[in-house]
Design a protein around this motif. Structure first.
Motif, PDB file in Angstrom:
ATOM      1  N   THR A 181       0.913  -1.294  -0.135  1.00 41.80           N
ATOM      2  CA  THR A 181      -0.007  -0.066  -0.150  1.00 41.80           C
ATOM      3  C   THR A 181       0.749   1.281   0.008  1.00 41.80           C
ATOM      4  O   THR A 181       1.710   1.264   0.819  1.00 41.80           O
ATOM      5  N   LEU A 182       0.366   1.910  -0.761  1.00 46.27           N
ATOM      6  CA  LEU A 182       1.170   3.442  -0.816  1.00 46.27           C
ATOM      7  C   LEU A 182       0.399   4.520  -0.259  1.00 46.27           C
ATOM      8  O   LEU A 182      -0.883   4.537  -0.625  1.00 46.27           O
ATOM      9  N   ILE A 183       0.853   5.184   0.694  1.00 50.14           N
ATOM     10  CA  ILE A 183       0.045   6.285   1.501  1.00 50.14           C
ATOM     11  C   ILE A 183       0.708   7.487   1.173  1.00 50.14           C
ATOM     12  O   ILE A 183       1.827   7.834   1.339  1.00 50.14           O
ATOM     13  N   ILE A 184      -0.074   8.622   0.228  1.00 48.52           N
ATOM     14  CA  ILE A 184       0.475   9.637  -0.153  1.00 48.52           C
ATOM     15  C   ILE A 184      -0.108  10.688   0.826  1.00 48.52           C
ATOM     16  O   ILE A 184      -1.408  10.904   0.818  1.00 48.52           O
ATOM     17  N   VAL A 185       0.651  11.548   1.566  1.00 50.76           N
ATOM     18  CA  VAL A 185       0.204  12.147   2.642  1.00 50.76           C
ATOM     19  C   VAL A 185       0.152  13.895   2.101  1.00 50.76           C
ATOM     20  O   VAL A 185       1.160  14.553   1.941  1.00 50.76           O
ATOM     21  N   ASP A 186      -1.122  14.368   2.357  1.00 52.31           N
ATOM     22  CA  ASP A 186      -1.336  16.058   2.243  1.00 52.31           C
ATOM     23  C   ASP A 186      -0.817  16.481   0.888  1.00 52.31           C
ATOM     24  O   ASP A 186       0.011  17.620   1.203  1.00 52.31           O
ATOM     25  N   MET A 187      -0.576  15.728  -0.197  1.00 58.14           N
ATOM     26  CA  MET A 187      -0.228  16.535  -1.370  1.00 58.14           C
ATOM     27  C   MET A 187      -1.244  17.437  -1.907  1.00 58.14           C
ATOM     28  O   MET A 187      -1.952  17.231  -2.942  1.00 58.14           O
ATOM     29  N   GLN A 188      -1.456  18.510  -1.418  1.00 62.39           N
ATOM     30  CA  GLN A 188      -2.374  19.485  -1.604  1.00 62.39           C
ATOM     31  C   GLN A 188      -1.752  20.977  -1.944  1.00 62.39           C
ATOM     32  O   GLN A 188      -0.688  21.209  -1.634  1.00 62.39           O
ATOM     33  N   LYS A 214       3.485   5.747 -11.633  1.00 58.08           N
ATOM     34  CA  LYS A 214       3.690   5.320 -12.926  1.00 58.08           C
ATOM     35  C   LYS A 214       4.498   4.093 -12.946  1.00 58.08           C
ATOM     36  O   LYS A 214       4.496   3.121 -13.778  1.00 58.08           O
ATOM     37  N   ASN A 215       5.648   3.953 -12.082  1.00 58.29           N
ATOM     38  CA  ASN A 215       6.817   3.046 -12.364  1.00 58.29           C
ATOM     39  C   ASN A 215       6.745   1.750 -11.009  1.00 58.29           C
ATOM     40  O   ASN A 215       7.176   0.988 -11.475  1.00 58.29           O
ATOM     41  N   GLN A 216       5.809   1.945 -10.316  1.00 56.59           N
ATOM     42  CA  GLN A 216       5.597   1.000  -9.189  1.00 56.59           C
ATOM     43  C   GLN A 216       4.277   0.548  -9.141  1.00 56.59           C
ATOM     44  O   GLN A 216       3.256   1.024  -9.353  1.00 56.59           O
ATOM     45  N   LYS A 217       4.263  -0.540  -8.953  1.00 56.50           N
ATOM     46  CA  LYS A 217       2.783  -1.589  -8.587  1.00 56.50           C
ATOM     47  C   LYS A 217       2.614  -1.585  -7.061  1.00 56.50           C
ATOM     48  O   LYS A 217       3.186  -1.977  -6.275  1.00 56.50           O
ATOM     49  N   PHE A 218       1.174  -1.019  -6.792  1.00 60.14           N
ATOM     50  CA  PHE A 218       0.707  -1.004  -5.388  1.00 60.14           C
ATOM     51  C   PHE A 218      -0.685  -1.813  -5.686  1.00 60.14           C
ATOM     52  O   PHE A 218      -1.408  -1.480  -6.466  1.00 60.14           O
ATOM     53  N   ASP A 219      -1.118  -2.395  -4.477  1.00 60.80           N
ATOM     54  CA  ASP A 219      -2.220  -3.192  -4.343  1.00 60.80           C
ATOM     55  C   ASP A 219      -3.200  -2.166  -4.095  1.00 60.80           C
ATOM     56  O   ASP A 219      -4.565  -2.145  -4.550  1.00 60.80           O
ATOM     57  N   LYS A 220      -2.820  -1.189  -3.155  1.00 66.20           N
ATOM     58  CA  LYS A 220      -3.772   0.026  -2.760  1.00 66.20           C
ATOM     59  C   LYS A 220      -2.903   1.145  -2.555  1.00 66.20           C
ATOM     60  O   LYS A 220      -1.856   1.339  -2.332  1.00 66.20           O
ATOM     61  N   ILE A 221      -3.804   2.253  -3.098  1.00 67.47           N
ATOM     62  CA  ILE A 221      -3.178   3.578  -3.115  1.00 67.47           C
ATOM     63  C   ILE A 221      -4.263   4.465  -2.283  1.00 67.47           C
ATOM     64  O   ILE A 221      -5.402   4.664  -2.415  1.00 67.47           O
ATOM     65  N   ILE A 222      -3.617   5.229  -1.249  1.00 66.97           N
ATOM     66  CA  ILE A 222      -4.377   5.950  -0.216  1.00 66.97           C
ATOM     67  C   ILE A 222      -3.820   7.474  -0.296  1.00 66.97           C
ATOM     68  O   ILE A 222      -2.525   7.487  -0.362  1.00 66.97           O
ATOM     69  N   ALA A 223      -4.672   8.237  -0.587  1.00 71.86           N
ATOM     70  CA  ALA A 223      -4.298   9.857  -0.505  1.00 71.86           C
ATOM     71  C   ALA A 223      -4.800  10.501   0.570  1.00 71.86           C
ATOM     72  O   ALA A 223      -6.138  10.554   0.785  1.00 71.86           O
ATOM     73  N   THR A 224      -3.995  11.141   1.577  1.00 72.82           N
ATOM     74  CA  THR A 224      -4.764  11.818   2.753  1.00 72.82           C
ATOM     75  C   THR A 224      -4.859  13.348   2.204  1.00 72.82           C
ATOM     76  O   THR A 224      -4.440  13.812   1.430  1.00 72.82           O
ATOM     77  N   LYS A 225      -5.792  13.839   2.562  1.00 74.76           N
ATOM     78  CA  LYS A 225      -6.441  15.263   2.382  1.00 74.76           C
ATOM     79  C   LYS A 225      -6.631  16.009   3.593  1.00 74.76           C
ATOM     80  O   LYS A 225      -7.707  15.594   4.460  1.00 74.76           O
ATOM     81  N   LEU A 226      -5.677  16.939   4.208  1.00 74.16           N
ATOM     82  CA  LEU A 226      -6.097  17.548   5.316  1.00 74.16           C
ATOM     83  C   LEU A 226      -7.138  18.445   5.152  1.00 74.16           C
ATOM     84  O   LEU A 226      -7.322  19.301   4.271  1.00 74.16           O
ATOM     85  N   PHE A 227      -8.228  18.525   6.177  1.00 74.26           N
ATOM     86  CA  PHE A 227      -9.525  19.226   6.137  1.00 74.26           C
ATOM     87  C   PHE A 227      -9.491  19.881   7.342  1.00 74.26           C
ATOM     88  O   PHE A 227      -9.974  19.119   8.488  1.00 74.26           O
TER      89      PHE A 227
END
Length: 128
Positions: free
Chosen positions: A7-14, A34-47
């Protein structure tokens, strides 16, 4: 033995967090997607809704408008966007990650990324 998800977790790229000191992150993360295979991708969004700990304890009033909150990464279709109102992941997300190996990237790495890495570790989830 059950294979763990990657799993890739992408943190607060806002947009509100991007500046000349971290603008390289956007391109690096897009290349990673583009270049890596992840089963899940989660992007956090600070609200920052004004009722949470950012205002209550830190008197911090940014990220209350849509322009600052807007994600800056061009994502693929399989991304789960998770809103958060503090440094860490919401508890309901941790349950989804209990058998995963998590790769964490993003901005504000001296607080939010680090907090999430510690949070994963403390919940017996392998962070990278």
């Amino acid at each position: 033995m059950k294979k763990s998800n990657k799993t890739l977790i992408i943190v607060d790229m806002q947009k509100g967090f991007l500046n000349k000191n971290n603008d390289f992150l956007q391109k690096n993360i897009e290349n990673l997607l583009k270049n890596q295979k992840f089963d899940k991708i989660i992007a956090t969004k600070l609200f920052n809704h004004g009722q949470g700990p950012l205002v209550k304890f830190l008197n911090w009033h940014r990220f209350m408008n849509e322009d600052e909150q807007q994600l800056s990464i061009n994502f693929l279709n399989n991304v789960q966007v998770v809103e958060k109102d503090s440094f860490s992941l919401p508890d309901k997300i941790l349950y989804q990650l209990k058998d995963d190996e998590c790769y964490v990237c993003g901005t504000d790495y001296d607080s939010c990324v680090l907090a999430i890495m510690f949070q994963l570790f403390d919940h017996n989830i392998r962070p990278h």
